[in-house]
Design a protein around this motif. Sequence first.
Motif, PDB file in Angstrom:
ATOM      1  N   THR A  21       0.773  -1.120   0.118  1.00 46.09           N
ATOM      2  CA  THR A  21      -0.053  -0.031   0.040  1.00 46.09           C
ATOM      3  C   THR A  21       0.832   1.385  -0.034  1.00 46.09           C
ATOM      4  O   THR A  21       0.248   2.268  -0.270  1.00 46.09           O
ATOM      5  CB  THR A  21      -0.922   0.051   1.319  1.00 46.09           C
ATOM      6  N   SER A  23       3.460   4.387  -0.906  1.00 46.56           N
ATOM      7  CA  SER A  23       3.877   5.017  -2.167  1.00 46.56           C
ATOM      8  C   SER A  23       5.339   5.296  -1.964  1.00 46.56           C
ATOM      9  O   SER A  23       5.380   6.269  -1.425  1.00 46.56           O
ATOM     10  CB  SER A  23       3.000   6.316  -2.486  1.00 46.56           C
ATOM     11  N   TYR A 118       7.351   8.323   7.299  1.00 44.86           N
ATOM     12  CA  TYR A 118       6.382   8.245   5.915  1.00 44.86           C
ATOM     13  C   TYR A 118       5.353   9.362   6.460  1.00 44.86           C
ATOM     14  O   TYR A 118       4.706   9.478   7.379  1.00 44.86           O
ATOM     15  CB  TYR A 118       5.894   7.076   6.133  1.00 44.86           C
ATOM     16  N   PRO A 119       4.901  10.055   5.154  1.00 46.45           N
ATOM     17  CA  PRO A 119       4.040  11.270   5.538  1.00 46.45           C
ATOM     18  C   PRO A 119       2.434  10.817   5.775  1.00 46.45           C
ATOM     19  O   PRO A 119       1.995  11.824   6.126  1.00 46.45           O
ATOM     20  CB  PRO A 119       3.976  11.876   3.934  1.00 46.45           C
ATOM     21  N   SER A 120       2.057   9.716   5.363  1.00 51.14           N
ATOM     22  CA  SER A 120       0.693   9.487   5.557  1.00 51.14           C
ATOM     23  C   SER A 120       0.635   8.758   6.815  1.00 51.14           C
ATOM     24  O   SER A 120       1.251   8.246   7.793  1.00 51.14           O
ATOM     25  CB  SER A 120       0.314   8.353   4.531  1.00 51.14           C
ATOM     26  N   GLU A 121      -0.664   8.882   7.538  1.00 57.72           N
ATOM     27  CA  GLU A 121      -1.241   8.340   8.755  1.00 57.72           C
ATOM     28  C   GLU A 121      -1.595   6.748   8.419  1.00 57.72           C
ATOM     29  O   GLU A 121      -2.006   6.301   7.585  1.00 57.72           O
ATOM     30  CB  GLU A 121      -2.248   9.012   9.488  1.00 57.72           C
ATOM     31  N   PHE A 122      -1.302   6.004   9.255  1.00 58.81           N
ATOM     32  CA  PHE A 122      -1.706   4.506   9.349  1.00 58.81           C
ATOM     33  C   PHE A 122      -2.819   4.222  10.351  1.00 58.81           C
ATOM     34  O   PHE A 122      -2.663   4.941  11.706  1.00 58.81           O
ATOM     35  CB  PHE A 122      -0.473   3.762   9.394  1.00 58.81           C
ATOM     36  N   ASP A 126      -2.930  -1.546   9.239  1.00 60.10           N
ATOM     37  CA  ASP A 126      -1.529  -0.840   8.912  1.00 60.10           C
ATOM     38  C   ASP A 126      -0.771  -0.325   9.879  1.00 60.10           C
ATOM     39  O   ASP A 126       0.430  -0.448   9.883  1.00 60.10           O
ATOM     40  CB  ASP A 126      -2.071   0.207   7.828  1.00 60.10           C
TER      41      ASP A 126
END
Length: 149
Positions: A21, A23, A118-122, A126
């Motif tokens: 998942t 990027s 990593y710039p996104s939240e999990f 995940d």
Amino acid sequence: MTKTLEFKNAELVAIGNFLGTLSLKNKASRGRTKLIKLISAKNDEYVEERKETLEPYIKKDEAGNNVEGDTPGSVVLIEEKTGEANAAIKEIDNESAVIEFTEYSEKMKALYDAIVDYPSEFSNQDAAAYDLLMDQLETAFENETEEAK
């Protein structure tokens, strides 16, 4: 020095799915691809071991074939042996799957560097997979930093 990651067998799919998942670019993406292949190979071993372990507990028909369960690919266990079967499977699920990645160390380091912030939240699964993966990568690469001192 040999570099390894160690997960429980039952964690392999979640970590592989999580990696898919993300990027990522360039070397980090290549590191992810190598790691997914290594995880997939370990998972194949795990699935085969589960099958072999369950075999004595599976109900057979008159022809000696496995009795299939309600869902595709499932089997029916011998009622009296269900507890034994569950205990055997739980043991295999909790065994360590050691993934040796020395030859891909540079790519794994790039993967680690890319996902450490990593710039996104999990969330949910995940987040748990990220935590497991980061614990192992941190251990592998922090030891390297200490040895360089």
